[in-house]
Design an enzyme around this catalytic site. Structure first.
Site, PDB file in Angstrom:
ATOM      1  N   ILE A 151       6.757   0.519  -5.420  1.00  9.67           N
ATOM      2  CA  ILE A 151       5.793   1.493  -4.905  1.00  9.67           C
ATOM      3  C   ILE A 151       4.480   0.716  -4.843  1.00  9.67           C
ATOM      4  CG2 ILE A 151       4.563   3.651  -5.284  1.00  9.67           C
ATOM      5  CD1 ILE A 151       7.024   4.674  -6.814  1.00  9.67           C
ATOM      6  N   PRO A 152       4.049   0.334  -3.646  1.00  5.52           N
ATOM      7  CA  PRO A 152       2.999  -0.691  -3.495  1.00  5.52           C
ATOM      8  C   PRO A 152       1.563  -0.195  -3.727  1.00  5.52           C
ATOM      9  CG  PRO A 152       3.730   0.039  -1.354  1.00  5.52           C
ATOM     10  CD  PRO A 152       4.604   0.744  -2.356  1.00  5.52           C
ATOM     11  N   CYS A 153       1.251   0.135  -4.976  1.00  8.66           N
ATOM     12  CA  CYS A 153      -0.104   0.584  -5.291  1.00  8.66           C
ATOM     13  C   CYS A 153      -1.131  -0.532  -5.097  1.00  8.66           C
ATOM     14  CB  CYS A 153      -0.169   1.150  -6.702  1.00  8.66           C
ATOM     15  SG  CYS A 153       0.362   0.021  -7.980  1.00  8.66           S
ATOM     16  N   HIS A 154      -0.669  -1.778  -5.060  1.00  7.63           N
ATOM     17  CA  HIS A 154      -1.598  -2.899  -4.833  1.00  7.63           C
ATOM     18  C   HIS A 154      -2.212  -2.850  -3.430  1.00  7.63           C
ATOM     19  CE1 HIS A 154       2.381  -4.353  -3.511  1.00  7.63           C
ATOM     20  NE2 HIS A 154       1.704  -5.041  -2.588  1.00  7.63           N
TER      21      HIS A 154
END
Length: 185
Positions: A151-154
């Site tokens: 889950i690409p919170c970056h």
């Protein structure tokens, strides 16, 4: 290294087994946690919230941790290598999230942010139908994300800066640059 966490957080009366495994990356060791169906956690070993996430998982699903690599973690390992080599832009391993409805809404929206791009916390708040001043709540939900990379919170940044990242802003910057490098491939 995992032995102390296994001992500390396992629910010994449980028959629900969750496997823990360590994976190498150019920016540090990553720990994955999965049962036979789902990946529950992906975290850098030195993440501020690593232990809290292990504890929360053990309490939520009443599990016993063991060190090893089951089929879910083997799939994650393969996909992680492909991601780091720029061969895939999205993980397909089955995940299970634990959080509030709002957190899950944020995490699902994060999955829609294209590889190699960034959006602001305020942009994501607006995409959820909320005012941009909900950016802090979006940031807090990102901080609670137990599936780093998957889950690409970056890909979320603050207006005028990179914003925070539970595993360090230097790692966030590396991930953003990594995706930009392979984004046009």
């Amino acid at each position: 290294m995992l032995a102390k966490f296994i001992e500390k957080y396992s629910k010994n009366s449980s028959n629900n087994i969750v496997y823990l495994s360590i994976f190498d990356s150019p920016v540090g060791k990553i720990i994955g946690a999965a049962d036979e169906n789902y990946l529950y956690m992906v975290s850098f070993e030195d993440s501020k919230l690593f232990e809290k996430k292990l504890q929360t998982l053990a309490e939520e699903i009443n599990c016993y941790y063991i060190e090893g690599k089951n089929s879910v973690l083997k799939k994650f390992d393969s996909e992680l290598k492909q991601y780091l080599d720029g061969e895939i832009k999205k993980f397909t391993v089955s995940i299970k999230t634990i959080g509030s409805d709002f957190q899950k809404e944020v995490w699902n929206k994060l999955l829609e942010i294209p590889y190699g791009s960034t959006h602001t916390y305020g942009d994501l708040a607006k995409a959820l139908g909320r005012p941009a001043n909900h950016a802090r709540a979006v940031g807090a939900a990102c901080g609670a994300n137990a599936h780093l990379l998957v889950i690409p919170c970056h890909r979320l940044v603050a207006t005028g800066s990179k914003g925070g990242f539970s595993s360090g802003v230097d790692r966030k910057e590396w991930l953003i640059q990594h995706e930009k490098r392979f984004g046009s491939v």
